[in-house]
Design an enzyme around this catalytic site. Structure first.
Site, mmCIF file in Angstrom:
data_model
loop_
_atom_site.group_PDB
_atom_site.id
_atom_site.type_symbol
_atom_site.label_atom_id
_atom_site.label_comp_id
_atom_site.label_asym_id
_atom_site.label_seq_id
_atom_site.Cartn_x
_atom_site.Cartn_y
_atom_site.Cartn_z
ATOM 1 N N HIS A 106 0.843 -1.187 0.000
ATOM 2 C CA HIS A 106 0.000 0.000 0.000
ATOM 3 C C HIS A 106 0.884 1.245 0.000
ATOM 4 C CE1 HIS A 106 -4.138 -1.641 1.438
ATOM 5 N NE2 HIS A 106 -3.554 -2.445 0.595
ATOM 6 N N TYR A 144 -9.477 5.576 6.795
ATOM 7 C CA TYR A 144 -9.673 5.986 8.187
ATOM 8 C C TYR A 144 -10.754 7.060 8.185
ATOM 9 C CZ TYR A 144 -5.433 3.578 9.750
ATOM 10 O OH TYR A 144 -4.492 2.622 10.077
ATOM 11 N N PRO A 182 -4.587 0.303 18.377
ATOM 12 C CA PRO A 182 -4.278 -0.157 17.024
ATOM 13 C C PRO A 182 -4.410 0.893 15.929
ATOM 14 C CG PRO A 182 -6.442 -0.930 17.687
ATOM 15 C CD PRO A 182 -5.846 -0.269 18.893
ATOM 16 N N LYS A 194 1.007 0.299 15.010
ATOM 17 C CA LYS A 194 2.367 0.263 15.529
ATOM 18 C C LYS A 194 2.718 -0.984 16.330
ATOM 19 C CE LYS A 194 3.230 3.090 13.404
ATOM 20 N NZ LYS A 194 4.272 3.243 12.411
ATOM 21 N N TYR A 210 3.598 6.741 10.109
ATOM 22 C CA TYR A 210 2.796 5.556 9.759
ATOM 23 C C TYR A 210 3.661 4.499 9.080
ATOM 24 C CZ TYR A 210 -1.452 2.995 8.522
ATOM 25 O OH TYR A 210 -2.433 2.030 8.425
#
Length: 391
Positions: free
Chosen positions: A77, A204, A292, A296, A384
């Site tokens: 991704h 998200y 979550p 991480k 991220y």
């Protein structure tokens, strides 16, 4: 020699991804180890956990020979999408984070790959080995006491590494650690659905009815989450209610299919300091837990053992202990950065039960800042995809 006693250089408690990768790294460096896992192999290979691998995690798995199936089946991704206030904004990882990306590859598959390597090429990996205590951690010869195949046994080591999670034995050996924790006022209802994802990258979503995350396991299996109140019974949500709520929060008509699994995941942050007590070292969930939202948890455990493996190999090769002596301090700097990022993602995207309109506007202002500022977007992308390990 008494068959109930043995000796190795590094005794590893816990056969999850952190313990297995540590054993693999040590084996490649010529350092002997034994892995003790309390559950059977089938259970370990089915434990559902995270599925987002940072660039550094992907790189180290390839390095140790565990990348072939990951590269064939994993989904690379190059970004995520933020949805909020009727808007959608994509975060371009390579463009904002020096070419880095992430991979969707389930933890269950990482574990299967590492177990296969350990059994074929590495040192002993004992399943159903129940550790009862660790003694002598204030000496150079700690001892792990465990039960295996109906016998009480001991494993003498030069070092013990606790990769056995928050409820494991290793963390409880520490004398008076400093504990920092936060429990969030909401949980995640997670589902695994036999339905192809309705999207190419993770979404998200911030909404007036709470957070949602649209993720995937494979091109035909979706992994989806809804923010729910703490204490929610997953059975209280019908399949139809789940799909309708996902449609609303993600603002996309989801591809629907049979829901194969439902579970509720509490949200918490936890750090125990230090991560070393004499000859006992902690890694992964034994030392820290993150919510979550920032993806991480698994990656933080992996970087723990990469740093620790280097230090243990360095001591064996040179006799010097400087890297081991700095393990806790070095790791905790990285841990707190990940804790902050996970807290930021969680508090920015979720709606607290008593949240005021003022607080909601602050969240939207922060999300707008990310969408409108390359600098703010780069900060999110860099965290991220994972900050590089220091040499």
């Amino acid at each position: 020699m008494n068959p109930t006693t043995a000796r190795t250089t590094v005794g590893i408690i816990g056969g999850g991804p952190a313990g297995l990768l540590l054993a693999r790294l040590l084996h490649r460096a010529g350092v002997d180890s034994v892995v003790l896992e309390r559950c059977d192999r089938a259970y370990v290979e089915q434990r559902q956990r995270a599925g987002i691998l940072e660039q550094a995690t992907v790189d180290v798995l390839r390095e140790v020979g565990a990348g072939e199936r990951m590269d064939h089946e994993g989904l690379v991704h190059h970004g995520i999408e933020l949805r909020f206030d009727g808007r959608a904004h994509r975060i371009d990882f390579p463009g904002l984070a020096c070419g880095r990306s992430v991979m969707v590859y389930a933890q269950t598959e990482v574990v299967k790959d590492l177990i296969a390597l350990q059994l074929a090429q590495g040192g002993p990996l004992l399943f159903e080995a129940e550790v009862s205590r660790v003694t002598g951690t204030d000496t150079d010869s700690p001892v792990i006491h465990y039960r295996h195949e109906g016998q009480d046994r001991t494993l003498a080591c030069d070092a013990v590494v606790g990769c056995d999670g928050f409820h494991g034995v290793a963390r409880n050996v520490f004398d008076g650690p400093r504990v920092f924790e936060r429990t969030y006022p909401y949980s995640w209802l997670g589902i695994l659905a036999d339905a192809p994802p309705s999207y190419d990258e993770l979404i998200y979503a911030h909404s007036e009815r709470g957070f949602a995350l649209a993720s995937m396991r494979t091109p035909t299996v979706s992994r989806l989450y809804l923010q729910v109140p703490n204490g929610t019974d997953p059975a209280s949500w019908s399949d139809g209610q789940i799909w309708d709520e996902l449609d609303f929060r993600v603002a996309t008509k989801m591809n629907r299919g049979a829901i194969m699994q439902k579970s509720v995941l509490p949200m918490r942050s936890f750090v125990s300091e230090p991560m070393r007590s004499g000859s006992l070292y902690l890694a992964g969930d034994a030392a820290h837990i993150v919510p979550p939202t920032g993806a991480k948890g698994l990656n933080l455990a992996i970087t723990d053992v990469v740093v620790l493996a280097r230090a243990l190999a360095h001591r064996q090769a040179t006799g010097e202990t400087a890297l081991l002596d700095s393990y806790s301090a070095d790791s905790l700097r990285r841990v707190w950065r990940a804790e902050h990022f996970s807290y930021f993602m969680t508090s920015t995207l979720h709606t607290a039960p008593d949240q005021s309109p003022f607080e909601t506007r602050l969240q939207l202002a922060q999300l707008d800042r990310i969408a409108s500022s390359p600098h703010a977007a780069a900060e999110l992308a860099e965290n991220y995809t994972g900050l590089p390990l220091r040499p």
